[in-house]
Design a protein around this motif. Structure first.
Motif, PDB file in Angstrom:
ATOM      1  N   VAL A 121      67.084  97.034  41.727  1.00  5.40           N
ATOM      2  CA  VAL A 121      67.989  96.326  42.634  1.00  5.40           C
ATOM      3  C   VAL A 121      69.263  97.092  42.963  1.00  5.40           C
ATOM      4  O   VAL A 121      70.041  96.665  43.827  1.00  5.40           O
ATOM      5  CB  VAL A 121      68.378  94.937  42.057  1.00  5.40           C
ATOM      6  N   GLU A 122      69.499  98.233  42.306  1.00  6.05           N
ATOM      7  CA  GLU A 122      70.791  98.906  42.485  1.00  6.05           C
ATOM      8  C   GLU A 122      71.031  99.359  43.928  1.00  6.05           C
ATOM      9  O   GLU A 122      72.167  99.261  44.430  1.00  6.05           O
ATOM     10  CB  GLU A 122      70.914 100.098  41.523  1.00  6.05           C
ATOM     11  N   ASP A 123      70.008  99.820  44.622  1.00  2.96           N
ATOM     12  CA  ASP A 123      70.203 100.295  45.999  1.00  2.96           C
ATOM     13  C   ASP A 123      70.626  99.159  46.930  1.00  2.96           C
ATOM     14  O   ASP A 123      71.533  99.313  47.755  1.00  2.96           O
ATOM     15  CB  ASP A 123      68.925 100.954  46.523  1.00  2.96           C
ATOM     16  N   VAL A 124      69.968  98.016  46.799  1.00  2.00           N
ATOM     17  CA  VAL A 124      70.278  96.915  47.703  1.00  2.00           C
ATOM     18  C   VAL A 124      71.617  96.257  47.333  1.00  2.00           C
ATOM     19  O   VAL A 124      72.344  95.773  48.214  1.00  2.00           O
ATOM     20  CB  VAL A 124      69.127  95.885  47.726  1.00  2.00           C
ATOM     21  N   VAL A 125      71.979  96.271  46.058  1.00  2.00           N
ATOM     22  CA  VAL A 125      73.301  95.755  45.663  1.00  2.00           C
ATOM     23  C   VAL A 125      74.391  96.653  46.237  1.00  2.00           C
ATOM     24  O   VAL A 125      75.399  96.182  46.779  1.00  2.00           O
ATOM     25  CB  VAL A 125      73.420  95.652  44.138  1.00  2.00           C
ATOM     26  N   ALA A 126      74.195  97.962  46.127  1.00  2.52           N
ATOM     27  CA  ALA A 126      75.151  98.899  46.715  1.00  2.52           C
ATOM     28  C   ALA A 126      75.236  98.718  48.226  1.00  2.52           C
ATOM     29  O   ALA A 126      76.311  98.853  48.825  1.00  2.52           O
ATOM     30  CB  ALA A 126      74.745 100.333  46.370  1.00  2.52           C
ATOM     31  N   LYS A 127      74.111  98.377  48.849  1.00  2.00           N
ATOM     32  CA  LYS A 127      74.083  98.120  50.286  1.00  2.00           C
ATOM     33  C   LYS A 127      74.944  96.912  50.644  1.00  2.00           C
ATOM     34  O   LYS A 127      75.664  96.925  51.648  1.00  2.00           O
ATOM     35  CB  LYS A 127      72.638  97.903  50.734  1.00  2.00           C
ATOM     36  N   ALA A 128      74.875  95.882  49.801  1.00  4.73           N
ATOM     37  CA  ALA A 128      75.690  94.687  50.030  1.00  4.73           C
ATOM     38  C   ALA A 128      77.173  95.022  49.951  1.00  4.73           C
ATOM     39  O   ALA A 128      77.967  94.593  50.794  1.00  4.73           O
ATOM     40  CB  ALA A 128      75.336  93.614  49.008  1.00  4.73           C
ATOM     41  N   VAL A 129      77.553  95.799  48.947  1.00  5.93           N
ATOM     42  CA  VAL A 129      78.957  96.206  48.789  1.00  5.93           C
ATOM     43  C   VAL A 129      79.411  97.010  50.000  1.00  5.93           C
ATOM     44  O   VAL A 129      80.507  96.788  50.536  1.00  5.93           O
ATOM     45  CB  VAL A 129      79.136  97.009  47.487  1.00  5.93           C
ATOM     46  N   LYS A 130      78.567  97.920  50.446  1.00  8.63           N
ATOM     47  CA  LYS A 130      78.892  98.751  51.600  1.00  8.63           C
ATOM     48  C   LYS A 130      79.074  97.899  52.858  1.00  8.63           C
ATOM     49  O   LYS A 130      79.886  98.233  53.743  1.00  8.63           O
ATOM     50  CB  LYS A 130      77.804  99.802  51.823  1.00  8.63           C
ATOM     51  N   ALA A 131      78.328  96.803  52.924  1.00  7.35           N
ATOM     52  CA  ALA A 131      78.418  95.907  54.077  1.00  7.35           C
ATOM     53  C   ALA A 131      79.647  94.998  54.010  1.00  7.35           C
ATOM     54  O   ALA A 131      79.864  94.179  54.906  1.00  7.35           O
ATOM     55  CB  ALA A 131      77.154  95.067  54.180  1.00  7.35           C
ATOM     56  N   GLY A 132      80.424  95.142  52.948  1.00  5.99           N
ATOM     57  CA  GLY A 132      81.641  94.349  52.815  1.00  5.99           C
ATOM     58  C   GLY A 132      81.449  93.001  52.152  1.00  5.99           C
ATOM     59  O   GLY A 132      82.332  92.145  52.217  1.00  5.99           O
ATOM     60  N   ILE A 133      80.300  92.808  51.489  1.00  4.30           N
ATOM     61  CA  ILE A 133      80.041  91.561  50.781  1.00  4.30           C
ATOM     62  C   ILE A 133      80.488  91.711  49.332  1.00  4.30           C
ATOM     63  O   ILE A 133      79.935  92.538  48.599  1.00  4.30           O
ATOM     64  CB  ILE A 133      78.547  91.191  50.826  1.00  4.30           C
ATOM     65  N   PRO A 134      81.475  90.935  48.874  1.00  7.16           N
ATOM     66  CA  PRO A 134      81.895  91.026  47.474  1.00  7.16           C
ATOM     67  C   PRO A 134      80.748  90.625  46.542  1.00  7.16           C
ATOM     68  O   PRO A 134      80.051  89.643  46.797  1.00  7.16           O
ATOM     69  CB  PRO A 134      83.054  90.032  47.384  1.00  7.16           C
ATOM     70  N   VAL A 135      80.566  91.380  45.478  1.00  5.03           N
ATOM     71  CA  VAL A 135      79.478  91.142  44.532  1.00  5.03           C
ATOM     72  C   VAL A 135      80.049  90.914  43.138  1.00  5.03           C
ATOM     73  O   VAL A 135      80.934  91.647  42.695  1.00  5.03           O
ATOM     74  CB  VAL A 135      78.492  92.325  44.501  1.00  5.03           C
ATOM     75  N   VAL A 136      79.541  89.899  42.457  1.00  4.48           N
ATOM     76  CA  VAL A 136      79.819  89.683  41.043  1.00  4.48           C
ATOM     77  C   VAL A 136      78.483  89.716  40.313  1.00  4.48           C
ATOM     78  O   VAL A 136      77.530  89.063  40.730  1.00  4.48           O
ATOM     79  CB  VAL A 136      80.510  88.331  40.795  1.00  4.48           C
ATOM     80  N   THR A 137      78.388  90.517  39.263  1.00  2.00           N
ATOM     81  CA  THR A 137      77.161  90.533  38.469  1.00  2.00           C
ATOM     82  C   THR A 137      77.339  89.618  37.271  1.00  2.00           C
ATOM     83  O   THR A 137      78.434  89.451  36.744  1.00  2.00           O
ATOM     84  CB  THR A 137      76.795  91.952  38.004  1.00  2.00           C
ATOM     85  N   ILE A 138      76.240  89.001  36.853  1.00  2.00           N
ATOM     86  CA  ILE A 138      76.292  88.093  35.708  1.00  2.00           C
ATOM     87  C   ILE A 138      75.137  88.364  34.766  1.00  2.00           C
ATOM     88  O   ILE A 138      74.109  88.938  35.153  1.00  2.00           O
ATOM     89  CB  ILE A 138      76.257  86.604  36.123  1.00  2.00           C
ATOM     90  N   ASN A 139      75.322  87.990  33.509  1.00  2.00           N
ATOM     91  CA  ASN A 139      74.267  87.857  32.511  1.00  2.00           C
ATOM     92  C   ASN A 139      73.707  89.172  31.986  1.00  2.00           C
ATOM     93  O   ASN A 139      73.634  89.367  30.774  1.00  2.00           O
ATOM     94  CB  ASN A 139      73.133  86.976  33.065  1.00  2.00           C
TER      95      ASN A 139
END
Length: 335
Positions: A121-139
């Protein structure tokens, strides 16, 4: 309930995070109106800030009650924060990544994601960040969170939690532990067993079981207990597998103590009946609640809970003496 020193420090930070959110939605308190974050409601208890859309994508499998509790916390925070909450999950890394992409396509205002299988999932999570979507990881996957650009991580340090279990097993005089892994490739589960092995003075053997089938898991544990009578402790890594281990213990005639990570109403009942020795509570409700709150606080007030460092929600060792305090919370699905 006993909490490790490392966890206690950051649980305090987590509690402060809740305090910030609640005070922002309350008309009471000593501060003047000018000091309140913009957009908070007077006394209604619901934010008047612009509507948000927040997605949570986890690695949960079907029937895992742990994630019901996480969702309960997230939904409560979302209702308070005037946010639409979307939940999806898949235990397979590739499918989880596709769900994250679906959230990006929906143009969510914030994303909460688990990193149990980070390589998937790391590529798509990085894609979200690049798109300006704040991300919080849990667990799970705290060690990968900062590198992927997340605001922060909320959960327990799995190795620290495992170390606490190893110390507890020593205190109970155990000599050989069976660490039951119900999902191969999950970095969090592997970290837990590694932590147990680090501090436990006895021997630790890992056993991989099919976590998608409780009967198959029970059979595998029972067969192992029949083959190795030296095992005097069974450590399961998820609350549903504690019951499977109790059944396997009874079927094999073993005298091993069953202990488990995570807490739910069933585990509390078994603690009360002394069928489970202790449980490790990482407070899943708090993980969901704080993750939503962090995204809301970041958008409305520029806050980052814990200064971007991992915020620990556990571990706490729970035993039968803690049952009276916990029963009312597990009954309503918040612990």
């Amino acid at each position: 309930m006993r909490t490790s020193r490392k966890a206690a420090t950051l649980i305090t930070v987590a509690a402060l995070g809740i305090g910030i959110a609640v005070s922002g939605c309350s008309g009471s308190g000593g501060r003047s109106a000018e000091e309140k974050p913009a957009g908070t409601s007077g006394g209604a208890g619901v934010a008047t800030t612009p509507r948000m859309k927040i997605a949570m994508v986890t690695h949960s499998g079907e029937g895992d009650t742990f994630w019901d509790i996480v969702q309960s916390g997230a939904e409560q925070a979302a209702a308070k924060d005037n946010a639409e909450f979307l939940y999806s999950a898949d235990k397979e890394g590739k499918e989880q990544a596709q769900l994250v992409q679906a959230a990006i396509d929906q143009k969510v205002d914030g994303l909460i994601v688990t990193l149990a299988k980070p390589e998937a999932v790391e590529d798509v999570v990085a894609k979200a960040v690049k798109a300006g979507i704040p991300v919080v990881t849990i667990n799970s996957g705290a060690q990968f969170s900062e590198r992927l650009g997340a605001l922060g991580h909320i959960g327990q340090d799995e190795k620290v939690a495992g170390e606490a279990v190893g110390e507890e097993l020593d205190a109970r005089g155990r000599k050989k532990a069976l660490c039951v892994i119900h999902e191969q490739g999950n970095v969090s589960l592997e970290g837990r067993c590694a932590g147990v092995r680090k501090t436990f003075g006895g021997r630790v053997e890992n056993l991989n079981v099919d976590g998608t089938s409780m009967p198959a898991s029970t059979s595998s544990i029972e067969a192992k207990l029949q083959a190795d009578r030296d095992i005097d402790a069974i450590v399961t890594l998820g609350a549903p597998f504690a019951a499977a281990s109790v059944k396997a213990k009874d079927g094999s005639g073993s005298t091993a103590e069953v202990d488990t990570f995570d807490l739910n109403a069933e585990v509390v009942k078994r603690l009360k009946a002394h069928e489970v020795g202790f449980a490790v509570d990482q407070q899943p409700y708090l993980q969901g609640y704080l993750a939503v709150d962090e995204l809301w606080l970041n958008r409305t007030n520029g806050n980052v809970i814990g200064g971007g460092k991992p915020v620990l929600t556990g571990p706490a060792i729970v035993t039968a003496k803690d049952v009276p305090q916990l029963e009312k919370y597990t009954a309503r699905g918040t612990r």
